[in-house]
Design an enzyme around this catalytic site. Structure first.
Site, PDB file in Angstrom:
ATOM      1  CE1 TYR A  59      25.208  81.649  63.826  1.00 50.87           C
ATOM      2  CE2 TYR A  59      26.804  83.115  64.835  1.00 50.87           C
ATOM      3  CZ  TYR A  59      26.190  82.614  63.711  1.00 50.87           C
ATOM      4  OH  TYR A  59      26.558  83.061  62.470  1.00 50.87           O
ATOM      5  CG  HIS A 126      21.865  85.309  60.384  1.00 51.22           C
ATOM      6  ND1 HIS A 126      21.957  84.672  61.598  1.00 51.22           N
ATOM      7  CD2 HIS A 126      22.857  84.779  59.643  1.00 51.22           C
ATOM      8  CE1 HIS A 126      22.957  83.815  61.592  1.00 51.22           C
ATOM      9  NE2 HIS A 126      23.507  83.850  60.405  1.00 51.22           N
ATOM     10  CB  SER A 205      32.218  78.894  56.158  1.00 49.16           C
ATOM     11  OG  SER A 205      31.225  78.603  57.111  1.00 49.16           O
ATOM     12  N   PRO A 206      35.490  80.719  56.115  1.00 45.80           N
ATOM     13  CG  PRO A 206      37.067  82.045  57.236  1.00 45.80           C
ATOM     14  CD  PRO A 206      35.651  81.566  57.322  1.00 45.80           C
ATOM     15  CG  LEU A 207      39.730  78.439  57.817  1.00 42.18           C
ATOM     16  CD1 LEU A 207      40.309  78.136  59.193  1.00 42.18           C
ATOM     17  CD2 LEU A 207      40.845  78.678  56.813  1.00 42.18           C
ATOM     18  N   GLY A 208      36.198  76.562  54.916  1.00 39.88           N
ATOM     19  CA  GLY A 208      35.360  75.452  54.480  1.00 39.88           C
ATOM     20  C   GLY A 208      34.838  74.629  55.652  1.00 39.88           C
ATOM     21  NE  ARG A 209      29.220  75.437  56.783  1.00 36.62           N
ATOM     22  CZ  ARG A 209      29.049  75.958  55.575  1.00 36.62           C
ATOM     23  NH1 ARG A 209      29.772  75.517  54.549  1.00 36.62           N
ATOM     24  NH2 ARG A 209      28.172  76.926  55.373  1.00 36.62           N
ATOM     25  N   GLY A 210      36.266  74.049  58.263  1.00 39.95           N
ATOM     26  CA  GLY A 210      37.367  73.283  58.842  1.00 39.95           C
ATOM     27  C   GLY A 210      38.097  72.377  57.882  1.00 39.95           C
ATOM     28  N   GLY A 215      42.864  69.109  58.780  1.00 39.97           N
ATOM     29  CA  GLY A 215      42.832  68.125  59.859  1.00 39.97           C
ATOM     30  C   GLY A 215      41.728  67.096  59.742  1.00 39.97           C
TER      31      GLY A 215
END
Length: 330
Positions: A59, A126, A205-210, A215
């Site tokens: 990163y 990784h 990514s538990p929120l599907g990358r947002g 939003g």
């Protein structure tokens, strides 16, 4: 904050923090980030009782570890700092996946310096190197444990058989792999392999990358340089289909009077006590919202609503472009 135990006694907060979006510039951009804002977010997370922070040399590269290291200075006690290695580098350019013991040692020593700590709590490979037997990689990482440079070992995006082979060499505390309402492939054998070997599971990514947070409704909601514009599930062809999953989560969120993000994270927490999601955050508002997820209890009706909208394998589009997919489940 509630707490959970990953493999082999590694206790962490029930929600961790994915620090990748805090990156300043660099190679993986999820909207603009600010060092001061990110540092305050880490400090506030610690104040809330969050102990689990995830970064990687990839990163930035490297700069995310530096940011995390500066933020935790003087606040290290009780924290579980996780970082990851995979690549061989020429300067800041990754040239190849390298799972050799020598590369693990190089990465570990660099991460320790950038993080400003004496021991990495959880050190992941990784991505698996298909050209180096996992036994050799884990054997090299285990030497770092013997030397006190690492406490626990982990893998990321490893296949079921790789997990079993790795665990036969040295205890593995965690497997970190994408898992969420819309990405459930690990339910087909990988989770079972972890549980049979006492390995905790850390969904990234538990929120599907947002997108699952509700939003984002179109690519117009993303900056021109946002990495997600390359995500097949965000494409103009696939996003409209995938918004049906978002809408189902919103239905459940309305029942509980909480955010979409809390429902998506609560769904993961409901899949087993050995699961600890690490939502990526930049701002304290987002972090505080995610931190409330362990207090949300989903009903059978809630789980049925989500299952009907998002059965395993039903999400439109693969989770990465072909080059990325070639590096998972190895």
């Amino acid at each position: 904050m509630k707490y959970r135990t990953l493999g082999h006694g590694l206790k962490v907060s029930a929600i961790g923090i994915g620090c990748m979006p805090m990156i300043r510039g660099g190679n993986i951009i999820y909207g603009a980030a600010d060092d001061d804002v990110s540092t305050r977010t880490i400090h506030e997370a610690i104040d809330l009782g969050i102990t689990f922070f995830d970064t990687a040399e990839m990163y930035g590269p490297f700069s995310n570890e530096e940011l995390v290291g500066a933020a935790i200075k003087g606040k290290r006690d009780g924290l579980v700092i996780a970082t990851k290695f995979a690549m061989r580098w020429e300067g800041n350019n990754p040239v190849a996946v390298d799972g050799s013991p020598e590369n693990a040692r190089r990465a570990c020593e660099g991460s320790l310096k950038r993080l400003g700590i004496d021991t990495i709590d959880l050190f992941y490979q990784h991505r698996v190197d298909p050209d180096v037997p996992i036994e050799e990689t884990i054997g090299g990482m285990a030497e770092l444990v013997k030397e006190g440079k690492v406490r626990y070992l982990g893998l990321s995006e490893a296949a079921e058989e790789t997990v079993r082979r790795a665990a036969a060499v040295h205890p593995i505390a965690a497997l970190q792999t994408e898992y969420s309402v819309w990405e459930r492939d690990v339910e087909n054998g990988i989770l079972q392999a972890c549980r049979e070997n006492g390995i905790g599971f850390v969904p990234y990514s538990p929120l599907g990358r947002g997108l699952l947070a509700g939003g984002i409704r179109s690519l117009d909601d993303l900056a021109p340089d946002d990495w997600r514009r390359n995500d097949p599930r965000y494409s103009p062809e696939n996003m409209p289909k995938n918004l049906a999953i978002v809408d189902a989560i919103a239905t459940v969120a309305q029942r509980h009077g909480v955010s979409n993000a809390q429902i998506a994270l609560a769904w993961l927490l409901a899949q087993g006590d050995d699961i600890v999601p690490i939502p990526g955050v930049k701002r304290s508002e987002t972090m505080r919202d995610s931190a409330g997820a362990p207090d949300v209890t989903l009903t059978a009706d809630d789980l049925a609503t989500i299952a009907a909208a998002a059965p395993s394998g039903a999400t439109a589009g693969p989770r990465y472009a072909p080059a990325g997919m070639a590096r998972v489940k190895l």
